[in-house]
Design a protein around this motif. Sequence first.
Motif, PDB file in Angstrom:
ATOM      1  N   PHE A   1       0.835  -1.201   0.000  1.00 48.95           N
ATOM      2  CA  PHE A   1       0.000   0.000   0.000  1.00 48.95           C
ATOM      3  C   PHE A   1       0.873   1.255   0.000  1.00 48.95           C
ATOM      4  O   PHE A   1       1.879   1.316   0.704  1.00 48.95           O
ATOM      5  N   SER A   2       0.447   2.219  -0.772  1.00 48.69           N
ATOM      6  CA  SER A   2       1.112   3.523  -0.729  1.00 48.69           C
ATOM      7  C   SER A   2       0.056   4.598  -0.945  1.00 48.69           C
ATOM      8  O   SER A   2      -1.016   4.327  -1.502  1.00 48.69           O
ATOM      9  N   ALA A   3       0.338   5.799  -0.496  1.00 45.95           N
ATOM     10  CA  ALA A   3      -0.627   6.891  -0.642  1.00 45.95           C
ATOM     11  C   ALA A   3       0.116   8.207  -0.798  1.00 45.95           C
ATOM     12  O   ALA A   3       1.251   8.357  -0.330  1.00 45.95           O
ATOM     13  N   LYS A   4      -0.560   9.132  -1.473  1.00 45.44           N
ATOM     14  CA  LYS A   4       0.019  10.461  -1.684  1.00 45.44           C
ATOM     15  C   LYS A   4      -1.081  11.506  -1.630  1.00 45.44           C
ATOM     16  O   LYS A   4      -2.230  11.233  -1.998  1.00 45.44           O
ATOM     17  N   CYS A   5      -0.684  12.709  -1.219  1.00 46.44           N
ATOM     18  CA  CYS A   5      -1.550  13.888  -1.369  1.00 46.44           C
ATOM     19  C   CYS A   5      -0.653  14.988  -1.900  1.00 46.44           C
ATOM     20  O   CYS A   5       0.115  15.575  -1.127  1.00 46.44           O
ATOM     21  N   LEU A   6      -0.735  15.248  -3.181  1.00 44.68           N
ATOM     22  CA  LEU A   6       0.120  16.259  -3.793  1.00 44.68           C
ATOM     23  C   LEU A   6      -0.668  17.540  -4.016  1.00 44.68           C
ATOM     24  O   LEU A   6      -1.890  17.485  -4.202  1.00 44.68           O
ATOM     25  N   PRO A   7       0.000  18.679  -3.992  1.00 42.68           N
ATOM     26  CA  PRO A   7      -0.722  19.945  -4.202  1.00 42.68           C
ATOM     27  C   PRO A   7      -1.455  19.947  -5.542  1.00 42.68           C
ATOM     28  O   PRO A   7      -0.942  19.443  -6.546  1.00 42.68           O
TER      29      PRO A   7
END
Lengths: 112, 112
Positions: free
Chosen positions: B65-71
């Motif tokens: 699992f991986s997650a991101k929140c990019l602008p």
Amino acid sequence: QQPVQSPQAVILREGEDAVINCSSSKALYSVHWYRQKHGEAPVFLMILLKGGEQKGHDKISASFNEKKQQSSLYLTASQLSYSGTYFCGTEPSSSNTGKLIFGQGTTLQVKP
Amino acid sequence: GEEVAQTPKHLVRGEGQKAKLYCAPIKGHSYVFWYQQVLKNEFKFLISFQNENVFDETGMPKERFSAKCLPNSPCSLEIQATKLEDSAVYFCASSLALYGYTFGSGTRLTVV
């Protein structure tokens, strides 16, 4: 670590009252309450913080006993729209990340 | 907008395939949370973000699992090499100041 909710399920007639309890083994900073209808997103009802108690909307209110690490949700004069599964979400005092640990849910069915 | 938008609503993947889920939080909300809800109502915390920074990742199975929140982009949760046990509804929630979450309507992932 998961808070324990009771009862697991309750059936009411319109106009009757219900109490749902949430008990944690950890010291708590806050307790949240949510209602989820089948196939839908959970909806925030209210938050109770350490040192305080917040009254919710309509005829739904809650209490928080910090010493006992328990919260109770009170539904008075229940309406058909109150049907759903109620979850408490607890934030331990040791956490400051807003991460909630949810109880297993209490299913409420209100009948006409 | 005033809702948390999750896409897709449904996702079917064969075992071993990749799955990617998206979440657009409410504008102005600094915190994003991912939860996995399995059959018996249990919510399992995965990860949270404060803006684009990982806030708490204690629930993430890091191998797959991986997650991101990019602008200026929706947040994403990616599962590499899905397993049958990953079948669940994945909820994203956002929060302004950790006083109550607003949940999205969820993505139902079915691994076959």
